[in-house]
Design a protein around this motif. Structure first.
Motif, PDB file in Angstrom:
ATOM      1  N   ARG A 128       0.822  -1.206   0.000  1.00 20.17           N
ATOM      2  CA  ARG A 128       0.000   0.000   0.000  1.00 20.17           C
ATOM      3  C   ARG A 128       0.857   1.257   0.000  1.00 20.17           C
ATOM      4  N   LYS A 129       2.054   1.173   0.579  1.00 22.15           N
ATOM      5  CA  LYS A 129       2.959   2.327   0.592  1.00 22.15           C
ATOM      6  C   LYS A 129       3.415   2.721  -0.809  1.00 22.15           C
ATOM      7  N   LYS A 130       3.259   1.838  -1.759  1.00 20.09           N
ATOM      8  CA  LYS A 130       3.631   2.163  -3.138  1.00 20.09           C
ATOM      9  C   LYS A 130       2.690   3.208  -3.726  1.00 20.09           C
ATOM     10  N   ASN A 131       1.478   3.278  -3.191  1.00 22.35           N
ATOM     11  CA  ASN A 131       0.452   4.144  -3.768  1.00 22.35           C
ATOM     12  C   ASN A 131       0.050   5.326  -2.904  1.00 22.35           C
ATOM     13  N   VAL A 132       0.289   5.226  -1.600  1.00 15.66           N
ATOM     14  CA  VAL A 132      -0.110   6.308  -0.686  1.00 15.66           C
ATOM     15  C   VAL A 132       0.984   6.513   0.354  1.00 15.66           C
ATOM     16  N   ASP A 133       0.938   7.655   1.028  1.00 19.40           N
ATOM     17  CA  ASP A 133       1.824   7.913   2.172  1.00 19.40           C
ATOM     18  C   ASP A 133       1.013   7.720   3.451  1.00 19.40           C
ATOM     19  N   PHE A 134       1.618   7.045   4.421  1.00 20.04           N
ATOM     20  CA  PHE A 134       0.937   6.772   5.674  1.00 20.04           C
ATOM     21  C   PHE A 134       1.414   7.695   6.790  1.00 20.04           C
ATOM     22  N   SER A 135       0.506   7.940   7.713  1.00 20.25           N
ATOM     23  CA  SER A 135       0.847   8.644   8.949  1.00 20.25           C
ATOM     24  C   SER A 135       1.641   7.706   9.839  1.00 20.25           C
ATOM     25  N   VAL A 136       2.082   8.228  10.980  1.00 19.56           N
ATOM     26  CA  VAL A 136       2.639   7.345  11.996  1.00 19.56           C
ATOM     27  C   VAL A 136       1.538   6.368  12.404  1.00 19.56           C
ATOM     28  N   PRO A 137       1.886   5.160  12.832  1.00 17.33           N
ATOM     29  CA  PRO A 137       0.856   4.213  13.261  1.00 17.33           C
ATOM     30  C   PRO A 137       0.030   4.785  14.413  1.00 17.33           C
ATOM     31  N   TYR A 138      -1.274   4.529  14.377  1.00 14.30           N
ATOM     32  CA  TYR A 138      -2.125   5.035  15.453  1.00 14.30           C
ATOM     33  C   TYR A 138      -2.821   3.919  16.214  1.00 14.30           C
ATOM     34  N   PHE A 139      -2.643   2.657  15.757  1.00 12.37           N
ATOM     35  CA  PHE A 139      -3.312   1.558  16.449  1.00 12.37           C
ATOM     36  C   PHE A 139      -2.588   0.255  16.151  1.00 12.37           C
ATOM     37  N   ASP A 140      -2.297  -0.509  17.227  1.00 16.77           N
ATOM     38  CA  ASP A 140      -1.715  -1.838  17.084  1.00 16.77           C
ATOM     39  C   ASP A 140      -2.853  -2.847  17.028  1.00 16.77           C
ATOM     40  N   ALA A 141      -2.935  -3.570  15.923  1.00 14.42           N
ATOM     41  CA  ALA A 141      -4.073  -4.460  15.711  1.00 14.42           C
ATOM     42  C   ALA A 141      -3.653  -5.928  15.688  1.00 14.42           C
ATOM     43  N   THR A 142      -4.567  -6.778  16.082  1.00 16.79           N
ATOM     44  CA  THR A 142      -4.377  -8.220  15.969  1.00 16.79           C
ATOM     45  C   THR A 142      -5.631  -8.821  15.348  1.00 16.79           C
ATOM     46  N   GLN A 143      -5.501 -10.027  14.839  1.00 16.93           N
ATOM     47  CA  GLN A 143      -6.634 -10.764  14.307  1.00 16.93           C
ATOM     48  C   GLN A 143      -7.121 -11.746  15.366  1.00 16.93           C
ATOM     49  N   ALA A 144      -8.328 -12.227  15.204  1.00 20.00           N
ATOM     50  CA  ALA A 144      -8.872 -13.214  16.129  1.00 20.00           C
ATOM     51  C   ALA A 144      -9.720 -14.218  15.370  1.00 20.00           C
ATOM     52  N   LEU A 145      -9.815 -15.405  15.926  1.00 19.93           N
ATOM     53  CA  LEU A 145     -10.700 -16.424  15.378  1.00 19.93           C
ATOM     54  C   LEU A 145     -12.001 -16.393  16.170  1.00 19.93           C
ATOM     55  N   LEU A 146     -13.102 -16.284  15.472  1.00 20.75           N
ATOM     56  CA  LEU A 146     -14.423 -16.320  16.090  1.00 20.75           C
ATOM     57  C   LEU A 146     -15.178 -17.476  15.467  1.00 20.75           C
ATOM     58  N   ALA A 147     -15.751 -18.329  16.303  1.00 18.04           N
ATOM     59  CA  ALA A 147     -16.428 -19.518  15.787  1.00 18.04           C
ATOM     60  C   ALA A 147     -17.757 -19.732  16.491  1.00 18.04           C
ATOM     61  N   THR A 148     -18.624 -20.484  15.857  1.00 20.94           N
ATOM     62  CA  THR A 148     -19.878 -20.861  16.510  1.00 20.94           C
ATOM     63  C   THR A 148     -19.540 -21.831  17.647  1.00 20.94           C
ATOM     64  N   LYS A 149     -20.279 -21.755  18.724  1.00 22.11           N
ATOM     65  CA  LYS A 149     -20.011 -22.655  19.845  1.00 22.11           C
ATOM     66  C   LYS A 149     -20.234 -24.112  19.455  1.00 22.11           C
ATOM     67  N   LYS A 150     -21.213 -24.335  18.565  1.00 21.31           N
ATOM     68  CA  LYS A 150     -21.509 -25.722  18.184  1.00 21.31           C
ATOM     69  C   LYS A 150     -20.387 -26.343  17.351  1.00 21.31           C
ATOM     70  N   SER A 151     -19.532 -25.497  16.756  1.00 19.83           N
ATOM     71  CA  SER A 151     -18.413 -26.034  15.977  1.00 19.83           C
ATOM     72  C   SER A 151     -17.370 -26.677  16.881  1.00 19.83           C
ATOM     73  N   GLY A 152     -17.262 -26.185  18.113  1.00 14.91           N
ATOM     74  CA  GLY A 152     -16.314 -26.743  19.065  1.00 14.91           C
ATOM     75  C   GLY A 152     -14.864 -26.430  18.778  1.00 14.91           C
ATOM     76  N   VAL A 153     -14.602 -25.378  17.969  1.00 12.69           N
ATOM     77  CA  VAL A 153     -13.222 -25.056  17.623  1.00 12.69           C
ATOM     78  C   VAL A 153     -12.798 -23.729  18.237  1.00 12.69           C
ATOM     79  N   THR A 154     -11.516 -23.640  18.548  1.00 12.14           N
ATOM     80  CA  THR A 154     -10.965 -22.388  19.071  1.00 12.14           C
ATOM     81  C   THR A 154      -9.651 -22.024  18.370  1.00 12.14           C
ATOM     82  N   THR A 155      -9.186 -22.874  17.441  1.00  7.05           N
ATOM     83  CA  THR A 155      -7.940 -22.603  16.717  1.00  7.05           C
ATOM     84  C   THR A 155      -8.128 -22.876  15.233  1.00  7.05           C
ATOM     85  N   LEU A 156      -7.270 -22.274  14.431  1.00 12.79           N
ATOM     86  CA  LEU A 156      -7.317 -22.526  12.992  1.00 12.79           C
ATOM     87  C   LEU A 156      -6.963 -23.977  12.684  1.00 12.79           C
TER      88      LEU A 156
END
Length: 282
Positions: A128-156
């Protein structure tokens, strides 16, 4: 993300007027080539160029709570509050333009002079930096797995082992991460669509930004039906983007973010829209 199909400009939607009637009026004006009735380009405080005199026009894509979303007819959220600080320093008013997200990667709306900056919970990447200039970072983000309870899974790993359907938001780092782990995720156009896909059984689990999941699970009905699984550390940081070479506006954004972190304003905004401060920050 392909949050909205097509690349046409949508109606201007401001924080103070964000109703169906206002949107319809804006579309009518756009159809006649009158835009939003603005005075054309101008300069904000400090000689910062703006595409519309007296305003700081922000491109975003709705909804993306808690960063930007509609509430009581207004666009509010974490990103909105931070950009308001920039607008205040520049002695202008923030105006928000809802646009297709795919254009954020190319900087199309910045290059065409429709927006001054883009604020959409957007991860800073080398591509994305090839096309735009970014500000200083303003938020540290992470991803999460969300699943239906009936699936019984908590990991990829469990999702893969059980051969369940995984979903993600198209054109996002979450989708990219899922693909890097050998998945072919079902792609949805928005965070709301991802969660709705999970709710309606189109998929069994999704990879999505943790702050989005956190907010969604505050609803008891959602918390009763779905399980927050593994936290996925991808090293992501969000940034606001400006047209390449727009050093004055980028500097103004950087100053607003840096000052807000220093004087405690950032923490207050974080607690209002995101939740408790990360460990070590409180």
């Amino acid at each position: 993300m392909t949050r909205n199909a097509g690349g046409k400009r949508r109606a201007h939607r401001t924080r103070t007027v964000f109703t169906a009637a206002a949107a319809a009026a804006g579309l009518a004006l756009a159809a006649t080539g009158c835009g939003n009735g603005g005075e054309g380009p101008g300069q904000a405080a400090g000689g910062v160029p703006v595409v519309e005199k007296g305003k700081l026009t922000t491109c975003t894509h709705l909804p993306y709570p808690p960063f930007q979303f509609e509430q009581d007819g207004k666009v509010v959220g974490f990103d909105v509050a931070l950009v308001d600080l920039v607008a205040k320093n520049l002695k202008v008013e923030q105006e928000i333009l809802d646009t297709p997200f795919e254009n954020f990667k190319t900087g199309a709306f910045l290059n065409s002079g429709e927006c001054d900056l883009a604020a959409a919970g957007m991860t800073i990447t080398a591509d994305r930096k090839k096309n735009v200039d970014f500000s200083v970072p303003y938020f540290d983000a992470t991803q999460a797995l969300l699943a239906t309870k009936k699936s019984g899974v908590t990991t990829l790993a469990q999702v893969k082992e059980k051969k369940l359907k995984l979903g993600a938001q198209a054109e996002t780092t979450g989708e990219s991460y899922a693909k890097s782990q050998g998945f072919d995720p079902v792609a949805f156009e928005s965070s709301d669509a991802v969660l709705n896909g999970l709710r309606t059984g189109q998929v069994d689990a999704v990879v999505i930004d943790y702050p989005v999941v956190s907010g969604w699970l505050k609803d008891k009905a959602n918390a009763d039906a779905f399980t927050l699984g593994q936290n996925i550390q991808t090293g992501e940081q969000y940034g606001f983007s400006v047209k390449k070479g727009n050093t004055k506006l980028r500097a103004a954004i950087d100053k607003a973010i840096t000052d807000a972190r220093a004087d405690g304003t950032y923490d207050k905004i974080y607690q209002q829209w995101i939740g408790p401060l990360p460990q070590g920050r409180s």
